[in-house]
Design an enzyme around this catalytic site. Structure first.
Site, PDB file in Angstrom:
ATOM      1  N   LYS A 163       0.843  -1.206   0.000  1.00 15.90           N
ATOM      2  CA  LYS A 163       0.000   0.000   0.000  1.00 15.90           C
ATOM      3  C   LYS A 163       0.874   1.251   0.000  1.00 15.90           C
ATOM      4  O   LYS A 163       0.623   2.204  -0.748  1.00 15.90           O
ATOM      5  CB  LYS A 163      -0.941  -0.014   1.218  1.00 15.90           C
ATOM      6  N   GLN A 178      -4.032  -1.665   9.798  1.00 14.88           N
ATOM      7  CA  GLN A 178      -3.975  -2.999   9.196  1.00 14.88           C
ATOM      8  C   GLN A 178      -4.493  -4.058  10.179  1.00 14.88           C
ATOM      9  O   GLN A 178      -4.067  -4.089  11.336  1.00 14.88           O
ATOM     10  CB  GLN A 178      -2.527  -3.306   8.769  1.00 14.88           C
ATOM     11  N   ASP A 238     -10.669   2.948   4.496  1.00 14.68           N
ATOM     12  CA  ASP A 238     -10.970   1.523   4.388  1.00 14.68           C
ATOM     13  C   ASP A 238     -12.482   1.276   4.432  1.00 14.68           C
ATOM     14  O   ASP A 238     -12.938   0.160   4.162  1.00 14.68           O
ATOM     15  CB  ASP A 238     -10.316   0.749   5.550  1.00 14.68           C
TER      16      ASP A 238
END
Ligand code: NAP
Length: 299
Positions: A58, A102, A125
């Site tokens: 990412k 994460q 997200d």
């Protein structure tokens, strides 16, 4: 009668590269106009190998297209309180547009508490209750990476969804459940009649055979076989599994939740594994970060 044509291979690798090029051009425009380039912060807790790889990819993708990125690495034994304080710091930092934490997180930390602490404006997200709610209401929001990637593939490959029967296998919060909501919304893509299936579903093969669009996120290698698919159906395979393969340099190959070799010939379109849904997730995250920087969800 079986579909005798070659299926359309829905190429996520190519589509994701195209999206990244589009985003890189946006960055050039922003810079030319003297604006601030989008800035993504990624929080990584502990040293889980897979998580390091995902976060690394990412951050690298941000660099490739000209976004700013910040990697916040924290020890695996961090307390929940200290992690929440880190999230608060990013929430308060006006230079950072989007943030991801994460997953998975270590046992001592509540994923719910951490997710709920992320400011919805920065939740690229799309995991916060506020943004999931907005998605269900069909309000502007950050749709989470995998479902967003699938929608983008459906859009770019001009797959008709209106009036179709879409069967989703799996009801996880990150894939199956949001996909079922998205495909049923009054939108394009959308307007499907949706059946959401899971481990308690009875007559699954029969339900699958009635699908015009079959979205598979079950997490079982090659679970969907030819006898479960209506000829001419569109197949979206979200699953990803490593299986040992001595003919490969790496010693393994990747397969999906769908038995590609036997299902592809009877489908009208199908996502391969690898190279289908997987590569789209990072492109979606980058797109959401641009939206955050431009205040397009929360003006
Ligand atoms: P998950 O959280 O394990 O959910 C699996 C779902 O499948 C559950 O809802 C489960 O039902 C259902 N299920 C299990 N056995 C079943 C059966 N025999 N019949 C019908 N339904 C059954 O999985 P996930 O996180 O959604 O991931 C699914 C797959 O996609 C995995 O292979 C994962 O690695 C992959 N994935 C790929 C990407 C990508 O970027 N390509 C992203 C995310 C996930 P219950 O709810 O009843 O238990």
């Amino acid at each position: 009668m079986e579909n005798e044509n070659q299926p359309l291979i829905i190429d996520g690798k190519k589509t994701s590269a195209t999206i990244k090029e589009e985003l890189a051009k946006e960055v050039v425009k922003i810079k030319e106009a003297g604006g601030k380039v989008p800035h993504l912060a990624a929080v990584l807790v502990g040293d889980d190998g897979a998580s390091q790889t995902y976060v690394g990819a990412k951050v690298k993708a941000c660099e490739q297209i000209g976004f700013t990125s910040t990697l916040v690495k924290l020890e695996a034994d961090i307390s929940e309180e200290d992690l929440l304080a880190e999230v608060d710091k990013i929430n308060e930092n006006p230079d950072i547009d989007g943030m991801i934490v994460q997953l998975p997180l270590p046992k001592q930390i509540s994923v719910e508490k951490v997710t709920a602490r992320i400011r919805p404006e920065k939740d690229v997200d799309g995991f916060t209750p506020a943004n999931v709610g907005r998605m269900a209401l069909n309000w502007p929001t950050y749709v989470s990476a995998t479902p967003n990637g699938i929608l983008e593939l459906i859009k770019r490959y001009e797959i008709e969804t209106s009036g179709k029967h879409c069967v989703v296998i799996g009801r996880s919060h990150i894939v199956g459940s949001p996909m079922s909501i998205l495909m049923g919304r009054n939108d394009t893509p959308g307007n499907c009649t949706v059946t959401l299936t899971h481990s308690r579903t009875k007559n699954l093969p029969e339900i699958c055979r009635s699908a015009d669009i079959l979205i598979v996120a079950i997490g079982k290698p090659e679970f969907v076989t030819k006898d479960m698919v209506k000829p001419g159906a569109v197949i979206i395979d979200v699953g990803i599994h490593r299986v040992p393969d001595e003919t490969k340099k790496s010693g393994f190959r990747l397969i999906g939740d769908v038995k590609f070799d036997e299902v592809a010939p009877i489908s009208s379109a199908i996502t391969p594994v690898p190279g289908g849904v997987g590569p789209m997730t990072i492109a979606s995250l980058l797109y959401n970060t641009l939206m955050a920087a431009q205040g397009r969800v929360y003006p």
